[in-house]
Design an enzyme around this catalytic site. Structure first.
Site, PDB file in Angstrom:
ATOM      1  N   GLU A  84       0.923  -1.256   0.026  1.00 12.69           N
ATOM      2  CA  GLU A  84      -0.047  -0.012   0.024  1.00 12.69           C
ATOM      3  C   GLU A  84       0.783   1.180   0.111  1.00 12.69           C
ATOM      4  O   GLU A  84       0.253   2.375  -0.531  1.00 12.69           O
ATOM      5  CB  GLU A  84      -0.902  -0.092   1.168  1.00 12.69           C
ATOM      6  N   SER A 133     -46.254 -35.488  32.231  1.00 13.44           N
ATOM      7  CA  SER A 133     -45.895 -36.238  33.442  1.00 13.44           C
ATOM      8  C   SER A 133     -44.465 -35.932  33.879  1.00 13.44           C
ATOM      9  O   SER A 133     -44.339 -36.162  34.957  1.00 13.44           O
ATOM     10  CB  SER A 133     -45.553 -37.887  32.970  1.00 13.44           C
TER      11      SER A 133
END
Length: 788
Positions: free
Chosen positions: A106, A477
């Protein structure tokens, strides 16, 4: 002498060289004037634009937007919320290799120029004019100026502002600070800002652990993160990576050997959709609570929330619930393909356009979305969204066979362009379908209330409803143990005989056991072990429906969500998996009420702890039921996992310290298993969001219990057996525990014989355990021996 064509000396022609010099002079004068005008124009432009420049002093106190992050208790990130995902990292914590790789591609002269690089500008101009590779000339500083303060519009005024800002920033900040800002602010695709976040996004690891090849891949992203995205455009990303590696080699950032090795390295890029730990429902719970407290700043200030989740247990819970639902789906009839896409007949299976046809269909880690390219009863060719081509044959076609027949109905037919689901199990692929039923699994520490695992559904992307906290369903249950607990306080013992026979005094109601059986006189222990409905009803008759309901409220159930009649015995009220888990925790910890905890602590962007849940164990002030009641009830649940409806639990896990109860509601609309090991409670629920039967052959034992066993097997791996401590007030008679004051035979020996019920009015007050034995008298002894 003009007659001979001769001119006077004063009119002789000017030499060509003289004319050239004059022309050159004119051109130079014009050029100089142009340059002067350009300079004047530039100076005027700069003078006009300079006052328009934004204030750059904010860079001195840069506070980047950082998302709300949510973690497990052991530090594994489970979610991030915010438009910008970033992990701000000081420059000295960014590896030198990463910094040098970025600068090499860059801005290789970053530490030499003053914001604008004349050499770089000249090089770019020459390259662009001579037809070489198109180059930009922006320095890191210029990119910082553009990123923080300007737009990306391609105008001269923007370029001039960028240049002036760059010079100003160079004077204002040091080089390292500029580079630090850049490496944390730059967008790198997939909602990732900064290199630390990108490293986690694409490779699932911190910057310090990246290889040379991986570093080069990241360093190539700033130029155009969309174009060179390694997930969406791997080929372009690879080309860009090679450019970066060449620059790294040219700048002596790496050696030739490192360069060669990096070119050969095959990168494993992580899809940003993949997560290390799936806990999306928990993350959403956290997001809602934090947003309610802090508003929009929660998404930008860098807050961190640590939950009580254990990453190992959370993974186990997620896998167990999903596996159960996937396995169940394999037993169901073929419903047909999910969708149909138009595929050009000339497209080859490996053509990118084939896989691209799936881009609007959500993929899944296990149930992979696939598109059919060829189909016959013998073999089906499918292409995954990744582009992989699979050939599915034999057993892999069993479930989908109705769609492969020549006379298949249109809605069932599998043909070119059909979108289906495939799953790989035992090394082979098969065609299946996405589950329509859903489920939930929650696990918590019964001593602290910490929620250690929570899975609110099969797939959060498809259904954000949290079944753990929002799913009010009938417990069936699985609710019975709390009614048995109430009966124990009325003088019932595990050996009390109860008549398992049809009831004759309940009006038009005709309750029965789930399997239609009626075994006659059986013990209370057998009644729960075999989940006998008729026994439970008689116990509620004994206690009284209202009293029994009030007793269950002590475990944390909402009394107003439970019926005030005998149907309470069948679990026809409503509860959530989290509430049920909290109730079972009372049994597991010896009778103390605990409150579930999900958020352990919240840390703000400055690192200050702004909330922390106290780490405390419940004490006697949280006593819900007597310790001996909790123990005695738990012994009944241990029998359920040993020889009862959940006998697979102890048989599979080879642990005697397991306690629990199955639950199946009418028409198998809900399937449950709730249970615990003394240090971990877990509840599993399966059902449809719009209630309907899971199938006549389904039950809590066949659906929910397998998920519970799979989860507990992993969650308890390596953990020694832990038996419950026996509290005071109990004695053991003939190998059976009972309250000490009823050591001589129990308070109620027989209940509901000959089809008769016992009126609560006939149940005397339990005797004082400290009173002399003879105060009972012969009449009470007769009552003890037999009650009709």
């Amino acid at each position: 002498m003009t007659a001979f064509g001769l001119l006077p000396l004063s009119r002789r022609p000017v030499r060509a060289s003289q004319r050239g010099l004059a022309l050159l002079g004119t051109l130079l004068l014009a050029a100089g004037a142009a340059v002067l005008l350009a300079v004047v124009g530039l100076l005027i432009s700069l003078a006009v634009l300079y006052p328009q420049l934004p204030d750059t002093s904010s860079l001195n106190n840069y506070h980047p937007k950082q998302p709300l992050r949510v973690y497990t208790a052991d530090g594994v990130e489970i979610a991030g919320f915010g438009q910008e995902r970033r992990q701000y990292t000081p420059l000295n914590e960014i590896p030198k290799l990463m910094r040098d790789a970025l600068l090499s591609v860059e801005d290789s002269r970053f530490y030499e120029h003053h914001g604008i690089d004349p050499i770089g500008v000249a090089r770019a101009v020459v390259s662009n004019l001579t037809g070489g590779q198109r180059q930009g000339a922006s320095t890191i500083t210029q990119q910082v100026a553009r990123t923080f303060f300007l737009t990306r519009e391609r105008t001269i005024s923007r370029k001039l502002k960028e240049a002036m800002l760059s010079v100003r920033i160079e004077h204002q900040l040091g080089k390292d600070r500029i580079l630090e800002l850049y490496m944390n602010q730059i967008y790198l695709g997939a909602r990732s800002y900064g290199f630390a976040e990108a490293s986690q996004t694409y490779f699932g690891k911190p910057l310090k652990d990246l290889s040379v090849a991986e570093v080069a891949m990241l360093a190539g992203l700033p130029q155009n993160p969309a174009y060179a995205n390694p997930v969406r455009n791997p080929d372009r990303a690879r080309v860009r990576q090679q450019v970066v590696l060449q620059r790294m080699l040219a700048e002596n950032v790496i050696t030739q050997a490192q360069y060669d090795a990096a070119l050969k390295e095959k990168l494993v890029v992580r899809d940003p959709q993949d997560v290390e730990v799936h806990a999306e429902h928990v993350a959403e719970m956290v997001r809602q609570q934090v947003f309610a407290q802090y508003g929009e700043s929660a998404y930008t200030s860098g807050m961190k929330v640590y939950t009580t989740l254990n990453s190992v247990k959370q993974r186990a819970a997620w896998a167990a619930l999903r596996q159960t639902l996937i396995d169940r789906e394999a037993t169901l009839v073929w419903r047909g393909p999910e969708a149909k896409e138009d595929l050009d007949k000339d497209l080859a299976d490996t053509d990118a356009a084939v896989a691209d046809a799936l881009q609007d269909h959500l993929d899944d880690e296990a149930l992979r979305v696939a598109i059919v390219t060829k189909a016959s009863p013998q073999q089906v060719t499918v292409v995954l969204s990744s582009g992989d081509v699979l050939q599915i044959t034999g057993k892999g076609l069993r479930q989908a066979m109705p769609g492969l027949q020549a006379k298949a109905k249109p809605n069932l037919r599998i043909e070119r362009g059909s979108v289906v689901r495939v799953v790989k199990q035992a090394g082979a692929w098969r065609i299946t379908q996405m589950p329509e039923a859903d489920g939930a699994l929650v696990a918590l520490n019964p001593h602290s209330g910490d929620v250690e695992a929570l899975v609110g559904g099969f797939d959060f992307r498809r259904n954000q409803f949290n079944h753990v906290t929002q799913g009010w369903r009938q417990p069936g249950s699985s609710f019975k143990p709390f009614l048995y607990s109430a009966a124990l306080e009325k003088g019932v013992t595990p050996e009390t005989l109860v008549n398992d026979a049809p009831l004759t005094d309940v009006g038009t109601w005709n309750p029965s056991n789930a399997d239609g059986s009626a075994d006659g006189p059986i013990t209370v222990k057998e009644g729960l072990t075999k989940s006998k409905n008729l026994v439970s009803i008689r116990l509620v008759q004994l206690v009284g429906a209202t009293a029994a309901r009030d007793w269950t409220a002590q475990f944390g159930f909402d009394a107003d969500k439970q019926p005030d009649n005998l149907t309470l015995a069948l679990g026809t009220g409503s509860t959530t998996p989290l509430q049920l888990a909290s109730a079972y925790a009372v049994l597991a910890n010896g009778g103390l009420k605990t409150s579930p905890v999900v958020i352990r602590k919240v840390i703000n962007g400055e690192g200050k702890v702004v909330f922390e849940a106290p780490v405390t164990k419940p004490d006697e002030s949280q006593r819900a039921i007597p310790a001996r009641n909790a123990y005695l009830t738990s012994t009944l649940l241990n029998e359920v996992t040993r020889v009862g409806t959940a006998a697979r639990a102890q048989a599979t896990l080879k642990r005697p310290d397991l306690y629990g109860k199955t639950g199946t509601t009418t028409d198998v609309v809900d399937a449950w298993f709730a249970g615990f090991q003394p240090d971990l409670v877990a509840v599993v629920w399966l059902g449809y969001d719009t209630p309907r039967s899971l199938g006549s052959h389904s039950s809590g034992a066949s659906l929910a219990l397998p998920a519970w066993i799979q989860f507990m097997g992993q969650a308890l791996a390596g953990k020694p057996v832990h038996d419950l401590a026996v509290p005071e007030g109990l004695v053991q008679v003939d190998g059976h525990w009972r309250y000490s004051e009823w050591a001589d035979g129990g308070y109620i020996e027989e209940l509901g014989m000959n089809g008769q019920s016992v009126s609560p009015a006939l149940i005397p007050t339990p005797p004082d355990p400290n009173a002399p034995k003879d105060v009972l008298g012969d009449a009470i002894k007769k009552l003890i021996n037999k009650i009709f």
